[in-house]
Design an enzyme around this catalytic site. Structure first.
Site, PDB file in Angstrom:
ATOM      1  N   CYS A  24    -133.425 -18.385 -64.242  1.00 52.09           N
ATOM      2  CA  CYS A  24    -133.125 -18.172 -62.823  1.00 52.09           C
ATOM      3  C   CYS A  24    -131.627 -17.957 -62.672  1.00 52.09           C
ATOM      4  O   CYS A  24    -130.828 -18.743 -63.173  1.00 52.09           O
ATOM      5  CB  CYS A  24    -133.569 -19.373 -61.997  1.00 52.09           C
ATOM      6  SG  CYS A  24    -135.337 -19.710 -62.181  1.00 52.09           S
ATOM      7  N   CYS A  27    -129.438 -20.975 -61.431  1.00 53.22           N
ATOM      8  CA  CYS A  27    -129.601 -22.323 -61.983  1.00 53.22           C
ATOM      9  C   CYS A  27    -128.271 -22.883 -62.471  1.00 53.22           C
ATOM     10  O   CYS A  27    -127.713 -22.415 -63.452  1.00 53.22           O
ATOM     11  CB  CYS A  27    -130.597 -22.330 -63.115  1.00 53.22           C
ATOM     12  SG  CYS A  27    -130.798 -23.985 -63.806  1.00 53.22           S
ATOM     13  N   SER A 128    -141.795 -25.157 -58.029  1.00 52.99           N
ATOM     14  CA  SER A 128    -140.715 -24.430 -57.348  1.00 52.99           C
ATOM     15  C   SER A 128    -141.150 -23.010 -56.995  1.00 52.99           C
ATOM     16  O   SER A 128    -141.459 -22.214 -57.885  1.00 52.99           O
ATOM     17  CB  SER A 128    -139.483 -24.354 -58.263  1.00 52.99           C
ATOM     18  OG  SER A 128    -139.067 -25.652 -58.612  1.00 52.99           O
ATOM     19  N   ARG A 140    -135.631 -15.858 -59.463  1.00 51.13           N
ATOM     20  CA  ARG A 140    -136.397 -16.701 -60.394  1.00 51.13           C
ATOM     21  C   ARG A 140    -137.086 -15.779 -61.408  1.00 51.13           C
ATOM     22  O   ARG A 140    -138.219 -15.346 -61.218  1.00 51.13           O
ATOM     23  CB  ARG A 140    -137.413 -17.581 -59.644  1.00 51.13           C
ATOM     24  CG  ARG A 140    -136.730 -18.574 -58.692  1.00 51.13           C
ATOM     25  CD  ARG A 140    -137.662 -19.660 -58.215  1.00 51.13           C
ATOM     26  NE  ARG A 140    -138.088 -20.543 -59.276  1.00 51.13           N
ATOM     27  CZ  ARG A 140    -137.411 -21.615 -59.688  1.00 51.13           C
ATOM     28  NH1 ARG A 140    -136.272 -21.947 -59.112  1.00 51.13           N
ATOM     29  NH2 ARG A 140    -137.866 -22.349 -60.690  1.00 51.13           N
ATOM     30  N   CYS A 269    -130.519 -38.679 -50.380  1.00 47.95           N
ATOM     31  CA  CYS A 269    -129.121 -39.057 -50.668  1.00 47.95           C
ATOM     32  C   CYS A 269    -128.130 -38.209 -49.878  1.00 47.95           C
ATOM     33  O   CYS A 269    -127.122 -38.705 -49.380  1.00 47.95           O
ATOM     34  CB  CYS A 269    -128.845 -38.985 -52.167  1.00 47.95           C
ATOM     35  SG  CYS A 269    -129.039 -37.337 -52.877  1.00 47.95           S
ATOM     36  N   CYS A 275    -123.776 -42.282 -51.547  1.00 49.77           N
ATOM     37  CA  CYS A 275    -124.595 -41.627 -52.562  1.00 49.77           C
ATOM     38  C   CYS A 275    -125.570 -42.664 -53.109  1.00 49.77           C
ATOM     39  O   CYS A 275    -125.249 -43.855 -53.217  1.00 49.77           O
ATOM     40  CB  CYS A 275    -123.732 -41.074 -53.686  1.00 49.77           C
ATOM     41  SG  CYS A 275    -122.900 -39.554 -53.227  1.00 49.77           S
ATOM     42  N   CYS A 290    -125.192 -38.395 -61.228  1.00 51.30           N
ATOM     43  CA  CYS A 290    -126.110 -37.645 -60.367  1.00 51.30           C
ATOM     44  C   CYS A 290    -126.379 -36.285 -61.009  1.00 51.30           C
ATOM     45  O   CYS A 290    -125.574 -35.786 -61.796  1.00 51.30           O
ATOM     46  CB  CYS A 290    -125.453 -37.496 -58.995  1.00 51.30           C
ATOM     47  SG  CYS A 290    -125.951 -36.085 -58.052  1.00 51.30           S
ATOM     48  N   ASP A 291    -127.499 -35.722 -60.643  1.00 52.83           N
ATOM     49  CA  ASP A 291    -127.902 -34.411 -61.130  1.00 52.83           C
ATOM     50  C   ASP A 291    -126.844 -33.335 -60.821  1.00 52.83           C
ATOM     51  O   ASP A 291    -126.695 -32.368 -61.560  1.00 52.83           O
ATOM     52  CB  ASP A 291    -129.218 -34.071 -60.412  1.00 52.83           C
ATOM     53  CG  ASP A 291    -129.864 -32.832 -60.945  1.00 52.83           C
ATOM     54  OD1 ASP A 291    -129.725 -32.570 -62.141  1.00 52.83           O
ATOM     55  OD2 ASP A 291    -130.510 -32.120 -60.156  1.00 52.83           O
ATOM     56  N   CYS A 341    -126.264 -37.134 -40.836  1.00 49.77           N
ATOM     57  CA  CYS A 341    -125.712 -36.174 -41.796  1.00 49.77           C
ATOM     58  C   CYS A 341    -124.756 -36.805 -42.805  1.00 49.77           C
ATOM     59  O   CYS A 341    -124.837 -36.551 -44.001  1.00 49.77           O
ATOM     60  CB  CYS A 341    -124.999 -35.066 -41.006  1.00 49.77           C
ATOM     61  SG  CYS A 341    -124.215 -33.827 -42.021  1.00 49.77           S
TER      62      CYS A 341
HETATM   63  S1  SF4 Z   1    -123.444 -36.247 -55.061  1.00 52.85           S
HETATM   64 FE1  SF4 Z   1    -125.515 -36.549 -55.848  1.00 52.85          FE
HETATM   65  S2  SF4 Z   1    -126.181 -38.541 -55.014  1.00 52.85           S
HETATM   66 FE2  SF4 Z   1    -124.399 -37.825 -53.806  1.00 52.85          FE
HETATM   67  S3  SF4 Z   1    -125.310 -36.742 -52.059  1.00 52.85           S
HETATM   68 FE3  SF4 Z   1    -124.839 -35.207 -53.651  1.00 52.85          FE
HETATM   69  S4  SF4 Z   1    -126.787 -35.000 -54.787  1.00 52.85           S
HETATM   70 FE4  SF4 Z   1    -126.895 -36.923 -53.627  1.00 52.85          FE
HETATM   71  S1  SF4 Z   2    -119.251 -32.401 -38.790  1.00 52.51           S
HETATM   72 FE1  SF4 Z   2    -121.256 -33.296 -38.339  1.00 52.51          FE
HETATM   73  S2  SF4 Z   2    -122.744 -31.712 -38.893  1.00 52.51           S
HETATM   74 FE2  SF4 Z   2    -120.782 -31.157 -39.867  1.00 52.51          FE
HETATM   75  S3  SF4 Z   2    -120.936 -32.004 -41.946  1.00 52.51           S
HETATM   76 FE3  SF4 Z   2    -119.874 -33.515 -40.641  1.00 52.51          FE
HETATM   77  S4  SF4 Z   2    -121.464 -34.904 -39.882  1.00 52.51           S
HETATM   78 FE4  SF4 Z   2    -122.466 -33.046 -40.687  1.00 52.51          FE
END
Ligand code: SF4
Ligand code: SF4
Length: 405
Positions: A24, A27, A128, A140, A269, A275, A290-291, A341
């Site tokens: 992909c 990726c 997926s 993909r 997360c 996180c 983390c991934d 958020c």
């Molecule tokens: S850094 Fe990793 S654990 Fe943190 S919000 Fe991003 S994907 Fe999730």
């Molecule tokens: S300003 Fe508000 S909508 Fe934008 S990333 Fe920050 S928390 Fe999220």
């Protein structure tokens, strides 16, 4: 002496590391091959790592339920024997806990043998699919550059024939973001009851040949979704879902947003305050924060030398988790939707604030749009819940009165 707290963690195990049978374009994990040059010949998770991981992970989980999530690369390249061994070891070491295995796959290798195995062992499959063939096949593709859709579809039909439980993960990028209803209708037609949308965001250095020529103030790959378009994508699907499918189809972003509106953990997360100690395990036992951060600076250690529990409770892991909130921008702190958020994923905070500091989420415009457009519905569903009704009653209200909100 005060007993140290054991912070819960989730581990995403990658038994093939970055090795995959597809190619992909977008990726980010394929480039991880550079981290492990020895992988060309030895890429499979060996049995001693598998056993050690299962033993430690079961012991580490505070609850009676233990969820193993296998991902990649492409995990099915390990063969059925590997997963049969994983089921056998986890049953042997369960100590009365309830074990569940889930596998995230591109679906290409699934045949009747695999599907029988999944069904027999109650394994949940995440598959997926990026939408109808012409959208899915944009990025993909197989190693020879051909679209993978028909092979994926055959895999999906096989698990459906064997009544294997599945969900669909759709990556949302420049290829499909302008086709929300087409994508959603397609996933519905395939029988999806649980859907996850993952925004495709990848920063590149200026002048990189893969940079998106339409986004000039930030340097992102050509497959990266424009921010506002992502918000519109989610909102258009939300507007359809709430009128037709709420209660029957579960879309992770909608559920997590509604949870936040009710003061509950979002369960994802990216929209949590910190996180989530969502670790990634490489085939050789190396454990990463983390991934999204499988890179040298974010390696916690190796589970053959140190336990998952100790690595997860290390100062490095704790500070990584807290950084998400500690480094939240003023822009986010003043945002009315911070509670839903929390500035999104730190990996995506590369847009600049008024002072030229890179700490604003690239997707902010899209997130804000989605939260703002869905707010009246979220409030109404919250009121329904508080009054003792199911939030899905909103579907009836909306159908009887199109002016209701
Ligand atoms: S850094 Fe990793 S654990 Fe943190 S919000 Fe991003 S994907 Fe999730
Ligand atoms: S300003 Fe508000 S909508 Fe934008 S990333 Fe920050 S928390 Fe999220």
């Amino acid at each position: 002496m005060k007993k140290a707290t054991n912070i819960a963690c989730h581990v995403m195990a990658k038994p093939t590391g970055s090795i995959c049978n597809l190619d992909c374009h977008y990726c980010f994990y394929l480039e991880k091959e550079a981290l492990y040059p020895e992988r060309v010949s030895a890429w499979k998770m060996p049995e001693d790592v598998l056993r050690e991981y299962i033993r430690q992970y079961i012991e580490n989980q505070p609850s009676n339920y233990v969820d193993f999530l296998w991902q990649g690369g492409e995990p099915l390249m390990m063969g059925i024997e590997f997963f049969a061994k994983a089921v056998e070891i986890s049953t042997e070491l369960a100590k009365g806990k309830i074990i569940r295995h889930s596998i995230q796959t591109n679906g290409v290798l699934i045949n009747d043998n695999w599907a029988n195995f999944f069904k027999k062992n109650n394994i949940l499959i995440g598959i997926s699919i990026d939408g109808p063939q012409k959208l899915h096949d944009t990025y993909r593709v197989t190693r020879s550059g051909k679209g993978s859709y028909q092979k994926v579809l055959a895999g999906l039909e096989t698990i459906k024939k064997h009544h294997v439980e599945f969900n669909i993960l759709t990556v949302v990028g420049s290829h499909n973001v302008d086709h929300p209803i087409e994508v959603y209708q397609h996933l519905k037609a395939l029988g999806a009851k649980h859907i996850q949308f993952i925004p495709l965001v990848e920063e590149v250095y200026p002048n990189n040949k893969e940079a998106n020529p339409h986004i000039t103030n930030l340097h992102v790959t050509k497959w990266t979704t424009p921010a506002l378009a992502y918000g519109k994508f989610l909102t258009k699907i939300f507007n359809k879902w709430i009128r037709e499918d709420i209660g029957d189809i579960f879309v992770q972003t909608f559920d997590s947003t509604f949870a936040s509106w009710n003061g509950l953990p979002s369960g994802v997360c990216v929209t949590s305050r910190t996180c989530g100690h969502a670790l990634a395990l490489e085939a050789n036992g190396d454990l990463y924060q983390c991934d999204h951060y499988v890179e040298k600076a974010h390696k916690l250690g190796n589970i053959k030398e140190e336990t998952i529990s100790k690595l997860n409770n290390s100062a490095q892991a704790i500070s990584f988790g807290k950084n998400k909130y500690d480094h939240l921008s003023q822009h986010c702190k003043q945002c009315q939707y911070q509670f839903a958020c929390f500035g999104g994923c730190p990996k995506h905070r590369f847009a600049t604030d008024d002072n030229g500091i890179k700490n604003i989420n690239y997707l902010c415009d899209g997130y804000f749009y989605f939260f703002d457009q869905t707010a009246p519905y979220m409030k109404a569903m919250k009121d329904l819940l508080l009054a003792g009704y199911s939030p899905s009653c909103i579907k009836t209200i909306l159908s009887s009165n199109s002016q209701a909100l």
